[in-house]
Design a protein around this motif. Sequence first.
Motif, PDB file in Angstrom:
ATOM      1  N   PHE A   1       8.277  -3.604 -10.018  1.00 59.97           N
ATOM      2  CA  PHE A   1       6.556  -3.251  -9.853  1.00 59.97           C
ATOM      3  C   PHE A   1       6.434  -2.538  -8.499  1.00 59.97           C
ATOM      4  O   PHE A   1       5.858  -1.448  -8.473  1.00 59.97           O
ATOM      5  N   LEU A   2       7.153  -2.869  -7.646  1.00 56.22           N
ATOM      6  CA  LEU A   2       7.007  -2.250  -6.099  1.00 56.22           C
ATOM      7  C   LEU A   2       7.686  -0.929  -6.109  1.00 56.22           C
ATOM      8  O   LEU A   2       7.216  -0.049  -5.465  1.00 56.22           O
ATOM      9  N   ASP A   3       8.503  -0.694  -6.931  1.00 54.92           N
ATOM     10  CA  ASP A   3       9.024   0.866  -7.268  1.00 54.92           C
ATOM     11  C   ASP A   3       8.456   1.552  -8.069  1.00 54.92           C
ATOM     12  O   ASP A   3       8.799   2.802  -8.205  1.00 54.92           O
ATOM     13  N   THR A   4       7.544   1.382  -8.910  1.00 56.98           N
ATOM     14  CA  THR A   4       6.651   1.962  -9.863  1.00 56.98           C
ATOM     15  C   THR A   4       5.736   3.065  -8.944  1.00 56.98           C
ATOM     16  O   THR A   4       5.088   2.360  -7.888  1.00 56.98           O
ATOM     17  N   SER A   5       5.425   4.272  -9.212  1.00 59.74           N
ATOM     18  CA  SER A   5       4.597   4.792  -8.444  1.00 59.74           C
ATOM     19  C   SER A   5       2.997   4.525  -8.687  1.00 59.74           C
ATOM     20  O   SER A   5       2.741   3.806  -9.586  1.00 59.74           O
ATOM     21  N   PRO A   6       2.294   4.719  -7.528  1.00 64.15           N
ATOM     22  CA  PRO A   6       1.052   4.291  -7.650  1.00 64.15           C
ATOM     23  C   PRO A   6       0.217   5.130  -8.699  1.00 64.15           C
ATOM     24  O   PRO A   6      -0.686   4.425  -9.084  1.00 64.15           O
ATOM     25  N   GLU A   7       0.490   6.199  -8.825  1.00 60.96           N
ATOM     26  CA  GLU A   7      -0.111   6.970  -9.992  1.00 60.96           C
ATOM     27  C   GLU A   7      -0.147   6.523 -11.176  1.00 60.96           C
ATOM     28  O   GLU A   7      -0.952   6.192 -11.771  1.00 60.96           O
ATOM     29  N   GLU A   8       1.258   6.018 -11.582  1.00 59.13           N
ATOM     30  CA  GLU A   8       1.629   5.341 -12.850  1.00 59.13           C
ATOM     31  C   GLU A   8       0.690   4.012 -13.058  1.00 59.13           C
ATOM     32  O   GLU A   8       0.283   3.674 -14.094  1.00 59.13           O
ATOM     33  N   ILE A   9       0.855   3.306 -11.868  1.00 58.96           N
ATOM     34  CA  ILE A   9       0.246   1.924 -12.025  1.00 58.96           C
ATOM     35  C   ILE A   9      -1.575   2.254 -12.218  1.00 58.96           C
ATOM     36  O   ILE A   9      -2.023   1.616 -12.809  1.00 58.96           O
ATOM     37  N   ALA A  10      -1.931   3.310 -11.440  1.00 56.74           N
ATOM     38  CA  ALA A  10      -3.327   3.526 -11.641  1.00 56.74           C
ATOM     39  C   ALA A  10      -3.785   3.944 -12.999  1.00 56.74           C
ATOM     40  O   ALA A  10      -4.788   3.569 -13.368  1.00 56.74           O
ATOM     41  N   LYS A  11      -3.069   4.717 -13.489  1.00 55.05           N
ATOM     42  CA  LYS A  11      -2.961   5.313 -14.826  1.00 55.05           C
ATOM     43  C   LYS A  11      -3.118   3.976 -15.729  1.00 55.05           C
ATOM     44  O   LYS A  11      -4.086   3.957 -16.785  1.00 55.05           O
ATOM     45  N   HIS A  12      -2.224   3.122 -15.652  1.00 56.75           N
ATOM     46  CA  HIS A  12      -2.096   1.977 -16.355  1.00 56.75           C
ATOM     47  C   HIS A  12      -3.378   1.094 -16.409  1.00 56.75           C
ATOM     48  O   HIS A  12      -4.055   0.831 -17.312  1.00 56.75           O
TER      49      HIS A  12
END
Length: 184
Positions: free
Chosen positions: A19-30
């Motif tokens: 989770f910490l290695d996921t890009s902020p953009e991908e998390i925000a899109k999710h």
Amino acid sequence: MYCTIYNAHTNDSSILDKFLDTSPEEIAKHFCALDWQDFLRVKTWEFLTMTNLNEQRAPHALRYKNLSNFRSDWFTTVVVLEKDLESRKKMISLFIEVAMQCLDYFNHFSAFAILTALTDEAVDRLRDTWKSLPATTLKRFEELKKGASNAKTNLERFVACIPAVGMFLHRKLTSDLFRHIKYI
């Protein structure tokens, strides 16, 4: 997703690390996709009864509001339970960037949930963590607070957005309180 990461936080750090290695953009899109689905379930008439939410009158609006509370609590819990200073710094930095991305996507729901968590007393008390954050991260946090403030005051300019329930409730309560005043 939240429960999995929370359980991983207490038992297995590999999922939290992913989770910490996921890009902020991908998390925000999710978050945008999830929030949009939940927002679409709320019927228009439910928003009109939001000042008196209950399961029978506005079930979807109540779920939407509760999701906001759950998400804020989850963000707060994940940060506070992190024992390692470096991981806490990384978590706070990631959440700030995710919230900024959410504001860029006009997803006020998730942005305000993150901001609520980061300004929560439990997270605010982590003085050593906040002091050890890089100046650029602290500047981004100030930009987030300013962006959230601007979103609250300039709500009319957003044609298509995922609203934060608190903003809507505030406007609904204010308009209900003052609708009987006659202007001279």
